[in-house]
Design a protein around this motif. Structure first.
Motif: not given
Lengths: 349, 296
Positions: A279-290
């Motif tokens: 969940l902390c990985r950038e692409d995953v965090a980005q996905m969840n943020f969006e």
């Protein structure tokens, strides 16, 4: 606070897609309990594809619902995502196990600032991983206000009589008055709480309505000039009406953080940590943020934001604007009872 | 005949089980909570809490709103019924259908729609200002709550009254006119007295729920109107003081039981029971049984 009912059903439909991977490894499984509509379903699929670990995903409408269901013990949950004061309660009750977040590959993506905030309910950052956070502030229509809005004062000085929407929820109303008077929102001092009550009683004739979910919509629709709202609501409001702006008043406000916890009975702590690290990985965090558009503590994501987004106090409040803010920890039983009584009086006034 | 009767009584068994599970037992639980304190000791303080200033004020506002709404519903229902009863059957069916149709929509949805209609920049004010009048400040006021309650409960007032009035034979009214009664006195001396059973059940169905509602006050009152229902709801959901919530509920039920006793008595025991050959009591025209049937 975080009512996201609609997508819950949609998310459940997506679950079986990722459930048939990794046939050769011993079947590993995690039961994840999250707040409603609080993760991009694609992230769960991705995790299963990458690791072969199956996720059983469940959602709760509120932190209180989650607590009740978790405590009932019918299902063995491995991971919980819940709000600040509930994290404190679960830690105090010994329901969660410590996690060494420094061993995480992507743990560094979570900015030090947020770990510091989290010490309010998790001293030493031993148990909880910050996931999303936000503030309570004023959403206002820039075309209708005269002068700058930077203080809770505009809600109490009578200038905008009849144009103000307050929150129809006890704590979210009292924190405004307490912070405006310069008190801690976690105060247990009866005199301070009664001073806040006097202020709110005097303010009531100026308040157009006390609303929860519709507070934002009333400002969007132009029925009110300003409303006390959560930052996530404010961000969405501005999507509908570009004339709106959100401010964290200079006196400070409530700051909330939702965090992940590993339960004490977690069957596979390694898998649980793997999931949190993911969940902390950038692409995953980005996905969840969006997907969610609340403020993220993930600096890798923050660095990728446009200048405009970074300047948005509803999306990425800078440390200065949060200086006087506090996390609401829910006071002792006597204070809660006093607040309940006063809240009834205020509403009946 | 005795066996017949036993067999017939057996048919009521599903309903008896249903009401034991969902009315009697919950009621006993409520009463148990109402007469104990948080530690489980006997106490009447939760019942007496009804008279504290905050609760008493909420109760009086609830009473006021419920009374106003019931009166408005009666005043709206009678003229409407008088018009509908004169229509041909097909049109009458359509009119009744038209009245009931809004109830097919979710109640919360209807209240949210009404909220938008009544809001400061809403459709109603668009029309009012379009006609050159001052905009109405209805949003988040007691008036908005009253509009919402009347809107929601009017069919429940109209249908029982309609049922009793449509049972009045045309010849009875003609006889009254032939004997020299003016239309007004036909209404007040024939139609009104004959429709009393319907009126009474209408009042019961409208007054009691509007007294205890809290959602309408939250949505249309903008959280500024606190009814006794709002307080009870808060005690159960946010304050988690089930004892106090139950105590207030029980006190409210007691009040309504006393207040409504005159209509309830009439509903259970028809004032002029008609005996048929089997010696069974026949329901007086337009009792609650008939009105319920029409609603469903």
């Amino acid at each position: 606070m975080k009512k996201r009912i609609l997508a819950a059903a949609a998310m459940l439909l997506c679950l079986p897609l990722g459930a048939c991977e990794g046939k050769n490894q011993p079947a590993r499984e995690l039961t994840v309990f999250n707040l409603c509509e609080y993760m991009d379903p694609k992230a769960i699929e991705m995790f299963t594809l990458e690791t072969g670990i199956t996720i059983k995903y469940e959602e709760a409408l509120t932190a209180e619902d989650m607590y009740t269901k978790y405590k009932a013990g019918g299902i063995d949950y491995d991971l919980l995502c819940t709000c600040d004061y509930m994290v404190r309660r679960l830690i105090a009750e010994g329901e969660v196990q410590p996690v060494d977040f420094s061993s995480f590959e992507y743990g560094k993506n979570i900015g030090q600032r947020y770990w510091d905030y989290a010490t309010a309910y998790d001293p030493g950052n031993k148990y909880s991983l910050p996931y999303f956070w936000g503030t309570v502030g004023i959403l206002y229509d820039t075309t209708k206000v005269h002068g700058p809005i930077d203080s809770w004062d505009v809600l109490f000085n009578g200038e905008y009589s009849g144009e103000i929407i307050m929150q129809n929820s006890m704590m979210d109303t009292y924190i405004v008055a307490l912070k405006y008077l310069g008190y801690s929102l976690n105060t247990t001092d009866e005199a301070e709480i009664r001073a806040a009550q006097d202020l709110l009683v005097a303010q009531k004739p100026d308040v157009s309505a006390y609303l929860v979910d519709e507070a934002r919509d009333e400002v969007v629709a132009g029925n009110a000039t300003m409303a006390v709202v959560y930052s996530g609501e404010a961000y969405l409001g501005r999507e509908y009406n570009p004339n709106l702006d959100y401010v964290i008043p200079k006196e400070g406000t409530e700051l909330w953080i939702d965090s992940w916890l590993v339960t004490k009975n977690c069957k596979d702590p390694d898998a649980a940590k793997q999931f949190l690290d993911f969940l902390c990985r950038e692409d995953v965090a980005q996905m969840n943020f969006e997907y969610i558009y609340y403020s993220t503590p993930n600096e890798a994501v923050l660095n990728g934001l446009s200048d405009e987004e970074r300047a948005d106090e509803a999306l990425a409040p800078d440390p200065d604007s949060c200086q006087n803010s506090e996390i609401c920890l829910q006071s002792d039983a006597a204070t809660t009872e006093l607040l309940n009584e006063l809240w009834k009086e205020l509403r009946g006034n | 005949m005795d066996r017949n009767r036993k067999q017939r009584q057996l048919l009521a068994l599903p309903y008896v089980l249903w009401s034991i599970a969902f009315t009697v037992i919950p009621l006993l639980v409520i009463i148990r909570y109402a007469v104990t304190d948080k530690d489980g000791h006997f106490s009447v303080s939760n019942l007496l809490a009804f008279s504290t200033p905050v609760n008493a004020k909420a109760f009086l506002i609830s009473l006021e709103i419920a009374l106003i709404c019931t009166v408005i519903c009666v005043l709206l229902a009678y003229p409407l019924v008088m018009v509908v009863r004169r229509l041909r059957i097909s049109r009458m069916t359509f009119m009744l259908f038209f009245l009931i149709m809004p109830m097919w929509m979710n109640f919360i949805l209807r209240m949210l729609a009404l909220q938008m209609i009544l809001s400061n920049n809403g459709i109603l004010n668009m029309i009012v200002t379009g006609l050159g009048f001052q905009p109405l400040a209805l949003a988040n006021t007691k008036a908005a709550v009253i509009i919402g309650v009347v809107y929601d409960y009017l069919p429940f007032m109209m249908l029982p009254i309609f049922n009793t009035i449509s049972d009045i034979g045309e010849d009875v009214l003609e006889a009254a006119s032939d004997l020299g009664a003016s239309p007004l006195s036909v209404f007040f001396r024939v139609i009104l007295p004959m429709s009393l059973p319907g009126l009474k059940s209408g009042i019961t169905i409208v007054f009691v729920p509007s007294m205890t509602s809290f959602v309408i006050a939250d949505i249309l009152g903008g959280g500024k109107i606190q009814l006794i229902g709002n307080i009870i709801e808060q005690e159960f959901t946010r304050s988690t003081n089930w004892n106090l919530g139950s105590g207030l509920s029980a006190a409210l039920m007691l009040f309504m039981l006393v207040g409504m006793s005159f209509t309830i008595k009439d509903d259970i025991l028809p004032s002029h029971p008609v005996k048929d050959e089997e010696g069974e009591k026949k329901e007086a025209p337009g009792g609650e049984g008939i009105s319920r049937r029409a609603v469903l």
